[in-house]
Design a protein around this motif. Structure first.
Motif, PDB file in Angstrom:
ATOM      1  N   GLN A   1      48.503  46.253  36.934  1.00 15.50           N
ATOM      2  CA  GLN A   1      48.445  46.685  38.321  1.00 15.50           C
ATOM      3  C   GLN A   1      48.789  45.511  39.232  1.00 15.50           C
ATOM      4  OE1 GLN A   1      47.889  50.518  37.686  1.00 15.50           O
ATOM      5  NE2 GLN A   1      47.740  49.738  39.787  1.00 15.50           N
ATOM      6  N   GLU A   2      49.451  45.852  40.298  1.00  9.69           N
ATOM      7  CA  GLU A   2      49.793  44.847  41.300  1.00  9.69           C
ATOM      8  C   GLU A   2      48.528  44.087  41.701  1.00  9.69           C
ATOM      9  OE1 GLU A   2      51.607  46.702  44.662  1.00  9.69           O
ATOM     10  OE2 GLU A   2      52.544  44.866  45.384  1.00  9.69           O
TER      11      GLU A   2
ATOM     12  N   ASP B   1      47.919  37.340  40.131  1.00  4.80           N
ATOM     13  CA  ASP B   1      48.336  38.035  41.351  1.00  4.80           C
ATOM     14  C   ASP B   1      49.708  38.685  41.153  1.00  4.80           C
ATOM     15  OD1 ASP B   1      49.185  37.040  44.766  1.00  4.80           O
ATOM     16  OD2 ASP B   1      48.340  38.918  43.995  1.00  4.80           O
ATOM     17  N   SER B   2      49.813  39.520  40.149  1.00  5.86           N
ATOM     18  CA  SER B   2      51.102  40.121  39.774  1.00  5.86           C
ATOM     19  C   SER B   2      51.758  40.823  40.956  1.00  5.86           C
ATOM     20  CB  SER B   2      50.894  41.125  38.632  1.00  5.86           C
ATOM     21  OG  SER B   2      50.419  40.478  37.482  1.00  5.86           O
ATOM     22  N   GLN B   3      53.063  40.673  41.039  1.00  7.12           N
ATOM     23  CA  GLN B   3      53.846  41.289  42.103  1.00  7.12           C
ATOM     24  C   GLN B   3      54.891  42.229  41.500  1.00  7.12           C
ATOM     25  OE1 GLN B   3      55.427  37.980  44.347  1.00  7.12           O
ATOM     26  NE2 GLN B   3      53.388  37.222  44.880  1.00  7.12           N
ATOM     27  N   LEU B   4      55.315  43.191  42.301  1.00  6.97           N
ATOM     28  CA  LEU B   4      56.300  44.169  41.805  1.00  6.97           C
ATOM     29  C   LEU B   4      57.548  43.469  41.293  1.00  6.97           C
ATOM     30  CD1 LEU B   4      55.989  46.962  44.534  1.00  6.97           C
ATOM     31  CD2 LEU B   4      54.933  46.888  42.251  1.00  6.97           C
TER      32      LEU B   4
ATOM     33  N   THR C   1      58.226  42.517  37.530  1.00  6.70           N
ATOM     34  CA  THR C   1      58.674  43.481  36.525  1.00  6.70           C
ATOM     35  C   THR C   1      59.961  42.974  35.892  1.00  6.70           C
ATOM     36  OG1 THR C   1      57.640  45.402  37.555  1.00  6.70           O
ATOM     37  CG2 THR C   1      59.579  45.800  36.173  1.00  6.70           C
TER      38      THR C   1
ATOM     39  N   VAL D   1      54.990  46.000  36.417  1.00  7.14           N
ATOM     40  CA  VAL D   1      53.931  45.860  37.408  1.00  7.14           C
ATOM     41  C   VAL D   1      53.849  47.164  38.193  1.00  7.14           C
ATOM     42  CG1 VAL D   1      53.063  44.547  39.366  1.00  7.14           C
ATOM     43  CG2 VAL D   1      54.287  43.380  37.517  1.00  7.14           C
TER      44      VAL D   1
ATOM     45  N   PRO E   1      52.448  49.741  41.133  1.00  2.00           N
ATOM     46  CA  PRO E   1      51.952  49.636  42.516  1.00  2.00           C
ATOM     47  C   PRO E   1      50.573  50.262  42.662  1.00  2.00           C
ATOM     48  CG  PRO E   1      53.640  51.327  42.325  1.00  2.00           C
ATOM     49  CD  PRO E   1      53.585  50.636  40.988  1.00  2.00           C
TER      50      PRO E   1
END
Lengths: 116, 111
Positions: free
Chosen positions: A14-15, A81-84, A87, A114, A116
């Motif tokens: 998850q984001e 802090d994964s971001q879109l 991906t 990732v 949203p």
């Protein structure tokens, strides 16, 4: 010959959350480099982070960090802090420092999505 | 900053034809590597050059040859193309340190 193994073909996160990608390798050498490359849908190969085997300190690059366990021959990538835009397909790679050969040996990759 | 340039970006050929892929390394980089990435595969090392001399050879078919020229650009020549040669071909360059910078790749389709 060196081998690199990535046992997670696909992962999702998850984001804004944290995810860890695994990589193990096999080598008889003592000095080498390890890398994580990112390949987004554009197929461009982008260097994410690198680790020198002789350094005990784990490498970090902003939201990306590694957990390098030389004795266990393990080299995992943590994305915080994964971001879109994270991906992508992630490849772990090995490079020897002995002799003249400097080619990269890649693992089979982990497709990270990732959400949203 | 200048990056690795590859041309063409896309190439379509028929079986048994010949193809030439070009790579222009980052200025002042003296080492060039070629990799082949098949569909759903990881990149596989083909061949490398340092100061215009072949420095290492990987799983490159005998039908393929490559060279590095005096201006450090490199060309990968592929003859008697087969369907299995369809892949993304990457060139990477290095200045002798332990980081390779990849070009955008050439997508070769063999029909």
């Amino acid at each position: 010959a060196q081998t690199v193994t990535q046992s997670q073909p696909e992962m999702s996160v998850q984001e804004a959350e944290t995810v860890t990608l695994s990589c193990t390798y096999d080598t008889s050498e003592n000095n080498y480099y390890l890398f994580w490359y990112k390949q987004p849908p554009s197929r461009q190969m982008i260097l994410v982070i690198r680790q020198e085997a002789y350094k005990q300190q784990n490498a970090t690059e902003n939201r990306f960090s590694v957990n390098f366990q030389k004795a266990a021959k393990s080299f995992s990538l943590k994305i915080s802090d994964s971001q879109l835009g994270d991906t992508a397909m992630y490849f772990c790679a090995f490079m020897t420092t002995s002799g003249s050969a400097r080619q990269l040996t890649f693992g089979s990759g982990t497709q990270l999505t990732v959400l949203p | 900053a200048a990056g690795v340039i590859q041309s063409p970006r896309h190439l379509i050929k028929e079986k048994r034809e010949t193809a030439t892929l070009k790579c222009y390394p980052i200025p002042r980089h003296d080492t060039v590597y070629w990799y082949q990435q098949g569909p759903g595969q990881d990149p596989q090392f083909l061949i490398s050059f340092y100061e215009k001399m072949q420095s290492d050879k990987g799983s490159i078919p005998d039908r393929f040859s490559a060279q590095q020229f005096s201006d450090y650009h490199s060309e990968l020549n592929m003859s008697s193309l087969e369907l299995g040669d369809s892949a993304l071909y990457f060139c990477a360059s290095s200045d002798g340190h332990h980081e390779q910078f990849f070009g955008p790749g050439t997508r070769l389709t063999v029909l």
